[in-house]
Scaffold this active site. Structure first.
Site, short mmCIF file in Angstrom:
data_model
loop_
_atom_site.label_atom_id
_atom_site.label_comp_id
_atom_site.label_asym_id
_atom_site.label_seq_id
_atom_site.Cartn_x
_atom_site.Cartn_y
_atom_site.Cartn_z
N ASP A 49 -2.42 -10.45 0.32
CA ASP A 49 -3.21 -11.55 -0.28
C ASP A 49 -3.92 -10.95 -1.31
O ASP A 49 -4.77 -11.56 -2.18
CB ASP A 49 -4.27 -12.23 0.57
CG ASP A 49 -5.25 -11.11 1.29
OD1 ASP A 49 -4.99 -9.78 1.23
OD2 ASP A 49 -6.15 -11.69 2.09
N GLU A 120 -6.20 -9.36 9.16
CA GLU A 120 -7.11 -8.34 9.19
C GLU A 120 -8.18 -8.49 10.53
O GLU A 120 -8.33 -9.66 10.78
CB GLU A 120 -7.78 -8.39 8.00
CG GLU A 120 -7.17 -8.06 6.68
CD GLU A 120 -7.84 -8.08 5.48
OE1 GLU A 120 -9.32 -8.18 5.46
OE2 GLU A 120 -7.32 -8.21 4.44
N GLU A 187 -6.83 0.88 6.34
CA GLU A 187 -7.04 0.88 4.97
C GLU A 187 -8.46 1.83 4.70
O GLU A 187 -9.17 1.63 5.49
CB GLU A 187 -7.09 -0.39 4.39
CG GLU A 187 -7.60 -0.50 2.84
CD GLU A 187 -7.14 -1.92 2.13
OE1 GLU A 187 -6.90 -2.73 2.79
OE2 GLU A 187 -7.72 -1.75 0.83
#
Ligand code: KIV
Length: 275
Positions: A49, A120, A187
């Site tokens: 995204d 997520e 991340e």
């Protein structure tokens, strides 16, 4: 029908089996031409995204819709042959309930031809991940810096600075793996945190700004090709500077058009013929 279906693509199983073995190579792709170029060289194409920021110029990924992800996912899945294609579930398409998540994930898989979705969230999303996996939806998790939570995190900053943050990331990773995710993006975190996560979970970790301790790496393709504008995060290495090449090509096109040297005889139908 008993015909054996042989796919040339990497599958979620072949990717999961790479845990602790040779590093898994992942890049983002949003379009058919880029997917075609990357496909022979990577194990997995991620329709992230991040396209909201990279392609649509948004300030964050929050404005990305399911329709946008489906359109880009379809382009990438259709133009690739060997990479596993994973499509991001956009903000608001899965957080409400496991049922909402299944509805969105089913649309993504059915309408794009991708093999898996990514979402997520750590422990809070574990029941949703289990719900999807039990119903046949392969899920890649994403912990650490989660761009869809940018407002709650106070910006795009590395996570795991304090003992509490480190403990939370570890607990999130374990919860996502226990829920049945086949791999996990980690991340924006410190090497020590990424190393512990990678050691603790039995699924491959894919790092972005998370050190070589991970089982694989992902970057936003436009960032590593030097096609993105603005300041890049510390963890991006520019493997090319295509902005410069594009600018030079465009300048020379403009010069040729203005000088009437383009189009030339080779680009014309029936040059010199009188009708
Ligand atoms: O949105 C994205 O592109 C991603 C990857 C870079 C991990 O989530």
């Amino acid at each position: 029908m008993s015909a054996e279906i042989k796919s040339r693509r990497h599958s979620v199983r072949t990717i999961a089996e790479r845990k602790g073995k040779d590093p898994i190579v992942v890049l983002t792709a949003y379009t058919a031409p880029m997917a075609r170029l990357l496909d022979p060289h990577v194990d997995c194409l991620m329709v992230g995204d991040s396209l909201g920021m990279v392609v649509y110029g948004m300030d964050s990924t929050l404005g990305v819709t399911l329709e946008m992800m489906i359109a880009h996912g379809k382009a990438v899945a259709g133009a690739s042959q060997s990479a596993l294609v994973v499509v991001d579930m956009p903000f608001g398409s899965y957080q409400e309930s496991p049922q909402q998540a299944f509805h969105s994930a089913a649309r993504i898989l059915a309408e794009t031809g991708a093999q898996a979705v990514k979402l997520e969230g750590g422990a809070i999303m574990a029941p949703t991940i289990a719900f999807l996996v039990e119903r046949g939806v392969p899920v890649m998790g994403h912990v650490g810096l989660m761009p869809q939570s940018v407002n709650g995190l106070g910006g795009f900053r590395a996570q795991g600075r304090t003992q509490a943050e480190e403990t939370r990331i570890l607990a999130d990773a374990v919860a996502v793996a226990d829920a049945g995710a086949f791999s996990l993006v980690v991340e924006g975190t410190f090497e020590a945190v990424a190393r512990q996560v990678t050691e603790r979970v039995a699924i491959p970790t894919i790092g972005i700004g998370a050190s070589p301790a991970c089982d694989g790496q992902v970057l936003v393709t436009e960032d590593m090709l030097g096609l993105s504008g603005g300041t890049l995060p510390k963890f991006v290495k520019r493997f090319a500077d295509l902005n410069v090449a594009v600018e030079a090509a465009v300048k020379s096109y403009a010069t040729d058009v203005r000088a009437r040297t383009f189009p030339g005889p080779e680009q014309c139908y029936g040059w010199g013929k009188t009708s």
